[in-house]
Design an enzyme around this catalytic site. Structure first.
Site, PDB file in Angstrom:
ATOM      1  N   LYS A 149       0.859  -1.188   0.000  1.00 43.23           N
ATOM      2  CA  LYS A 149       0.000   0.000   0.000  1.00 43.23           C
ATOM      3  C   LYS A 149       0.896   1.239   0.000  1.00 43.23           C
ATOM      4  CE  LYS A 149      -1.472   2.630   3.100  1.00 43.23           C
ATOM      5  NZ  LYS A 149      -1.335   3.901   2.350  1.00 43.23           N
ATOM      6  N   THR A 182       3.073   6.547  13.261  1.00 43.21           N
ATOM      7  CA  THR A 182       2.371   5.480  12.544  1.00 43.21           C
ATOM      8  C   THR A 182       3.012   4.124  12.856  1.00 43.21           C
ATOM      9  OG1 THR A 182       1.843   7.044  10.785  1.00 43.21           O
ATOM     10  CG2 THR A 182       1.572   4.725  10.269  1.00 43.21           C
ATOM     11  N   GLY A 183       4.329   4.096  12.973  1.00 43.84           N
ATOM     12  CA  GLY A 183       5.020   2.843  13.318  1.00 43.84           C
ATOM     13  C   GLY A 183       4.516   2.262  14.623  1.00 43.84           C
ATOM     14  N   GLU A 205      11.046   0.957   9.694  1.00 48.51           N
ATOM     15  CA  GLU A 205      12.060   1.982   9.366  1.00 48.51           C
ATOM     16  C   GLU A 205      11.399   3.328   9.592  1.00 48.51           C
ATOM     17  OE1 GLU A 205      15.069   1.438   8.828  1.00 48.51           O
ATOM     18  OE2 GLU A 205      15.307  -0.520   7.897  1.00 48.51           O
ATOM     19  N   CYS A 235      14.869  10.170   5.362  1.00 54.60           N
ATOM     20  CA  CYS A 235      14.930   9.706   6.757  1.00 54.60           C
ATOM     21  C   CYS A 235      16.307   9.942   7.352  1.00 54.60           C
ATOM     22  CB  CYS A 235      14.541   8.241   6.837  1.00 54.60           C
ATOM     23  SG  CYS A 235      15.477   7.200   5.719  1.00 54.60           S
ATOM     24  N   GLU A 269      12.142  16.069  14.256  1.00 51.70           N
ATOM     25  CA  GLU A 269      12.507  15.863  12.844  1.00 51.70           C
ATOM     26  C   GLU A 269      11.770  16.896  11.986  1.00 51.70           C
ATOM     27  OE1 GLU A 269      10.849  12.387  10.824  1.00 51.70           O
ATOM     28  OE2 GLU A 269      12.746  12.153   9.776  1.00 51.70           O
TER      29      GLU A 269
END
Ligand code: NAD
Length: 467
Positions: free
Chosen positions: A169, A224-225, A242, A276, A373
């Site tokens: 997705k 979200t992780g 990741e 990232c 971040e």
């Protein structure tokens, strides 16, 4: 061009579509099919059925299929690069979309050539013990919007190489290049081995709780992780996560400001900082602070920003409005906390999400731009005086993806770099990765690694055989 879900090797029409705009111009790039929970169920069922044969297909055939995928992508390289530039915004040239497609091809060939041979743990009069690596089953892959095709391939190719089947997705911001890539892959692979279902975030949530999926591989934000980890728990899925980074770079007093400026610049601003493992906090010793600031500002003047379709452009816009607003907010906050703008610092133009390269001096820990971040073309430059405590300051952050030390004494820099709490440390460079070296985050930056045989193992379960 029409874009479609691909389920069991066939295009699947959807009732609804969403516009995908170009972040440079606002023009329509294409329509994203909005997959439903039923589409997801069908994709998982197709992948489960295909797993029965793909998992026992001879290794040499799977390797050949991965090489054939690389050749297929290479044959469509320019089409794919232009599609990435249109939907993601990054420029065609330099470290842009042609680089992304070229990287996908190179990584795919390199991953095809990886091997996980049977390991013999013991072979004597007491008996023989072998360690085998076997595919896991159906893999659920969820990808972000910054390097949509490259990261998609990092999920798909090792999964397929090791005998798994996949439902991917893509991010709703950049779904089209993945839909097209999977369409091309299906010209090589048997039906059901790789399926793609695009749509809203809720499809991702449905994947991570789906009982038919045995492992999730996710690249995206930390928040979200965490959600994926939580919703994967009831079905005890394997996970590779990741996640975000806030990489520190440390410039030691003996560095040469002019010589390191290009490396620092591209370490921070590859893909406009939307990477990232980009350099996101720069610590510079007081003795050369102004020289490094000036060298970076001078270098920034040589890098043209604009619509990525322009062959002369070296940096594109921020990809989407949400991220654009976040970058603006962090810069305003830094200004209010004493940040001194060295260049940039405010939106340019009214079309597209263009934000100029921005260096902000005289900020430190405690300011959001340093602690969080930013994921955009803005770099805080932090002054320090005490070399002994600088590693501790850099490590005092919940992220742990990458980090770098810059010095004329590479051996000294290496010693310090090894003390950084991060999955990858660099000396006099930042952000370079290779398919033969593991890459992954520690602390809140992730779980597990990708690339090399270490990454490949994450798509397998082990079986110990006493024989
Ligand atoms: P994001 O977490 O917002 O979205 C990533 C994907 O997750 C999208 O496909 C989205 O639709 C999906 N998603 C959203 N909510 C979900 C849910 N509840 N369950 C399952 N899936 C869901 O991330 P993003 O903004 O697309 O990407 C930027 C982030 O990704 C940055 O933090 C960046 O550092 C990180 N990133 C990490 C790496 C790495 O290798 N460590 C690489 C690239 C990007």
């Amino acid at each position: 061009m029409d874009y479609s879900l691909i389920i069991n090797g066939a295009k699947r029409p959807t009732a609804a579509y969403a516009d995908v705009p170009n972040p440079s111009t606002g023009a329509l790039v294409g329509k994203m099919p909005l997959g439903t929970p039923k589409d997801l169920d069908d994709a998982v069922a197709a992948a489960a059925a295909a797993f029965k044969t793909w998992s026992v297909t001879p290794d040499a055939e799977r390797k050949a299929a991965c090489h054939a995928i690389a050749a297929k992508i290479e044959a469509h390289a320019e089409e794919l690069a232009k599609l990435i530039t249109a939907e993601q915004g990054k420029q065609l040239n330099g470290l842009g979309s042609r680089f992304e497609v070229g990287g996908t091809v190179a990584w795919t060939h390199a991953t095809a050539d990886l091997e996980l041979p049977v390991a013999v743990l013991q072979d004597n009069e007491q008996g023989r013990i072998e360690l085998h690596r076997k595919p896991i089953g159906v893999i659920g892959s969820i990808t972000p919007w910054n390097w949509p095709m490259l990261i998609g391939s990092w999920h798909l190719i090792p999964a397929v190489r090791t005998g798994n089947t996949v439902v991917i997705k893509p991010s709703p911001y950049t779904p089209l290049s993945t839909l097209r890539m999977v369409e091309l892959m299906n010209e090589v692979l048997p039906p059901g081995v790789v399926n793609v279902v695009s749509g809203s975030d809720s499809l991702g949530a449905a994947m991570s709780s789906h009982p038919g999926i045995q492992k999730m591989v996710f690249t995206g934000s930390i928040s979200t992780g965490k959600k994926i980890m939580a919703s994967s728990a009831p079905t005890l899925k394997r996970l590779t996560l990741e996640l975000g980074g806030n990489d520190a770079g440390i410039v030691l007093p003996d560095a040469d400001p002019k010589a390191i400026a290009p490396g620092l610049f591209w370490g921070a601003f590859i893909n406009g900082g939307q990477t990232c493992a980009a350099l996101k906090r720069l610590y510079v010793h007081d003795s050369l602070y102004d020289q490094v600031c000036n060298a970076l500002v001078d270098f920034a003047k040589t890098v043209p920003m604009g619509d990525g379709m322009d062959e002369t452009v070296q940096l594109g816009p921020i990809q989407n409005e949400m991220q654009f607003n976040r970058v603006c907010e962090l810069v305003e906050d830094a200004k209010q906390h004493g940040g001194r703008i060295l260049c940039g610092g405010a939106r340019t133009g009214t079309t597209g999400y263009f934000y100029p390269i921005t260096f902000i001096a005289d900020v430190k820990e405690g300011v959001r731009l340093v602690d969080e971040e930013q994921f955009g073309p803005v770099l805080p430059i932090i002054r320090y005086t005490d070399v002994d405590s600088i590693i501790e300051r850099a490590n005092d952050n919940p992220h742990g993806l990458g980090g770098s030390v810059w010095s004329s004494d590479a051996a000294k820099a290496k010693q310090l770099a090894q003390r950084l709490e991060c999955g990858t440390a660099w000396v006099n460079k930042h952000g370079g990765i290779q398919p033969n070296a593991p890459f992954g985050g520690i602390k809140l930056s992730g779980i597990g690694v990708e690339f090399s045989d270490e990454g490949l193992k994450e798509y397998t379960v082990s079986q110990t055989v006493y024989c």
